[in-house]
Design a protein around this motif. Structure first.
Motif, short mmCIF file in Angstrom:
data_model
loop_
_atom_site.label_atom_id
_atom_site.label_comp_id
_atom_site.label_asym_id
_atom_site.label_seq_id
_atom_site.Cartn_x
_atom_site.Cartn_y
_atom_site.Cartn_z
N ASP A 268 0.83 -1.22 0.00
CA ASP A 268 0.00 0.00 0.00
C ASP A 268 0.86 1.26 0.00
N ARG A 269 2.10 1.15 -0.44
CA ARG A 269 3.05 2.27 -0.36
C ARG A 269 2.50 3.55 -0.97
N HIS A 270 1.81 3.43 -2.10
CA HIS A 270 1.36 4.61 -2.84
C HIS A 270 -0.02 5.08 -2.39
N PHE A 271 -0.65 4.38 -1.47
CA PHE A 271 -2.03 4.70 -1.08
C PHE A 271 -2.19 5.04 0.39
N ARG A 272 -1.24 4.67 1.19
CA ARG A 272 -1.38 4.84 2.64
C ARG A 272 -1.27 6.30 3.05
N HIS A 273 -1.94 6.65 4.12
CA HIS A 273 -1.78 7.99 4.69
C HIS A 273 -0.39 8.08 5.32
N PRO A 274 0.29 9.23 5.21
CA PRO A 274 1.64 9.35 5.77
C PRO A 274 1.72 9.03 7.25
N ASP A 275 0.61 9.20 7.97
CA ASP A 275 0.61 8.94 9.41
C ASP A 275 0.20 7.51 9.76
N GLN A 276 -0.12 6.72 8.78
CA GLN A 276 -0.58 5.35 9.02
C GLN A 276 0.50 4.53 9.73
N TYR A 307 -9.09 5.84 4.08
CA TYR A 307 -8.21 6.74 3.31
C TYR A 307 -7.44 5.95 2.25
N ALA A 308 -6.86 4.82 2.65
CA ALA A 308 -6.06 4.02 1.71
C ALA A 308 -6.91 3.48 0.57
N TYR A 309 -8.11 3.00 0.90
CA TYR A 309 -9.00 2.49 -0.16
C TYR A 309 -9.34 3.61 -1.15
N ALA A 310 -9.67 4.79 -0.63
CA ALA A 310 -10.04 5.90 -1.50
C ALA A 310 -8.90 6.22 -2.47
N LYS A 311 -7.66 6.28 -1.96
CA LYS A 311 -6.52 6.57 -2.84
C LYS A 311 -6.30 5.44 -3.83
N TRP A 312 -6.44 4.21 -3.38
CA TRP A 312 -6.27 3.05 -4.25
C TRP A 312 -7.26 3.08 -5.41
#
Length: 475
Positions: A268-276, A307-312
């Protein structure tokens, strides 16, 4: 469902990320090790030109992050140059607004100029704090220019406003401060404008929400018998939003599970929130509970999961304002279908059809219902109740499950958690840890299942009552 993240998408993304890293590290950062000043500047220009070939939206996000956060002003300057090429991308505009406040004039002066060249209206919010209201600056004798910065800001404002006439600027300024727009159509309609809708393409599974004003919150005279705290939602006020798309239905368990399987393989490198948290497991905690069917809204996830799903999926979480406008339209209705509550239109009260349940009875019922107690009513299929539909055609906005937004419950700004590496007990009382949740759930009393009610929950908590849907923003 057609997967948004397929093998071609993933391969393109990975290739472009590697390409960006190569250009930034091999050409831009190493510029100072070789040659004359002329050679160095030419290398920077060459590197920037090569970067215009990036196509993938997530790669563009990554590109501007790498350039804007560099400690080298000459590299940050390349971000300004690239904004002209990527001006249709929302990330480029956000980068521009960020760089207006840079500390080096070789960065912030070109950024200010670009805001005028591209006529970025929202840049006014960033330019006005620098020299004051444009009406004050352009009126003779009101403000004195102080050097290059003032001159660049004034020129950018003039370009955005389209005039330097003080009387016209006063009118534009008033309109902008009141509505967020510079010009209002003389025939502006408070209802849904179908002509506006026709300007934008249909997106599968999403509903278009046109730009314009709407009523947010609630007035006391409309909810005289409300039993829960709601002072932070009063009084009703007019808000303005730019156009956007929102998911017609909440994300389902089936859709979310596809995301989880994908990132198990590809990360999930490209989708995770920076604070995850680094060791984050995105699997929903209802995965083994047969009551939560594939076509039910996903629950048992936290804010970082959403958040990660939305970015994905190439989207975002909605702001509270976006969620509320999509749920109620422009007329301030209490429920998606109107102002009168109808128990048959919504999944709440633990599946009961009682409308007179007391808060004490409700709490006792909750203690007998959870995701570990079998046989109790929970979520429904996302399209089971046909009447639960908003004026725009968005389905299931109240009841069934709460929905995450990206809005901070207390500040009403975008949530900006900074908790990485901390134990939950260390930020339990931190106001930056609470996103707004909207709509109420299958477990809620009727007081909660409305378009205006504001709920909150700790962003790391995972409940079988909270899910989400996504938006796609339009520049």
């Amino acid at each position: 469902m057609e997967l948004l993240i397929n093998d071609n998408f993933r391969a393109q993304l990975q290739t472009e990320i590697e390409f960006i890293d190569f250009i930034v590290n091999s050409i831009l950062y190493k510029k100072c090790n070789n040659g004359s000043n002329k050679y160095i500047l030419q290398s920077l220009k060459t590197g920037s030109n090569l970067l215009t070939g990036v196509k993938n939206n997530l790669a563009v996000d990554y590109l501007f992050e790498q350039l804007c956060l560099s400690n080298d002003p000459y590299i940050r300057k390349q971000a300004v140059d690239l904004i002209y090429h990527f001006k249709e991308k929302r990330t480029a505009i956000e980068a521009l607004l960020f760089l207006i406040h840079d500390t080096d004039d070789i960065v912030f002066l070109p950024a200010i100029k670009a805001s005028g060249d591209l006529k970025i209206i929202e840049a006014l919010d960033h330019l006005m704090p620098l020299i004051g209201y444009p009406s004050e600056f352009f009126e003779i004798g009101t403000r004195l220019p102080v050097g290059l910065g003032h001159a660049y800001v004034a020129a950018a404002m003039e370009a955005i406003l389209g005039t330097n006439d003080p009387s016209i600027i006063k009118q534009l300024e008033k309109t902008y401060l009141e509505t967020g727009k510079l010009y209002l159509d003389a025939n502006e309609n408070e209802n849904i404008n179908n002509n506006t809708i026709d300007e934008y393409p249909e997106l599968e599974g999403m509903v278009f929400i046109p730009e314009g004003k709407f009523l947010m919150g609630v007035n006391e005279d409309k909810i005289v018998n409300h039993r829960l705290s709601h002072s932070n939602a009063t009084p009703m006020k007019e808000e303005y939003l730019a156009p956007y798309y929102i998911d017609k239905y909440p994300v389902t368990n089936a859709e979310y599970d596809i995301f989880v399987e994908d990132i198990k393989i590809n990360g999930d490198r490209h989708f995770r929130h920076p604070d995850q948290p680094e060791d984050k497991n995105h699997t929903r905690n209802t995965i083994y509970d047969d009551r939560f069917k594939p076509d039910h809204p996903v629950t048992g996830v936290d804010w970082y999961d959403a958040y990660a799903y939305a970015k994905w999926s190439g989207k975002d979480l909605p702001t509270e304002k976006q969620w509320e406008k999509a749920a109620r339209g422009t007329d301030g209705r209490l429920y998606p279908w109107g102002d009168d509550f109808n128990i048959n239109y919504v999944n709440c009260l633990l599946g009961s059809d009682k409308t007179d349940i007391t808060l004490t009875e409700w709490r006792h019922c909750l203690c007998e219902t959870s995701n570990i107690l079998p046989g109790k009513s929970t979520t429904y299929s996302i399209d089971k109740i046909k009447e639960n539909i908003s004026p725009y055609g968005v389905v299931g906005m109240v009841g069934n499950c709460w929905e995450y937004t990206k809005t901070n419950y207390y500040t009403k700004e975008d949530l900006d958690p900074q908790f990485k590496g901390l134990d939950v007990s260390e930020f339990l009382q931190d106001r930056d840890g609470y996103p707004v949740i909207k709509g109420g759930a299958w477990s809620s009393v009727s007081d909660m299942v409305s378009t205006w009610f504001r709920g909150k929950d700790l962003l790391t908590d995972r409940h079988c009552e909270i899910g989400f849907r996504c938006v796609k923003n339009i520049q």
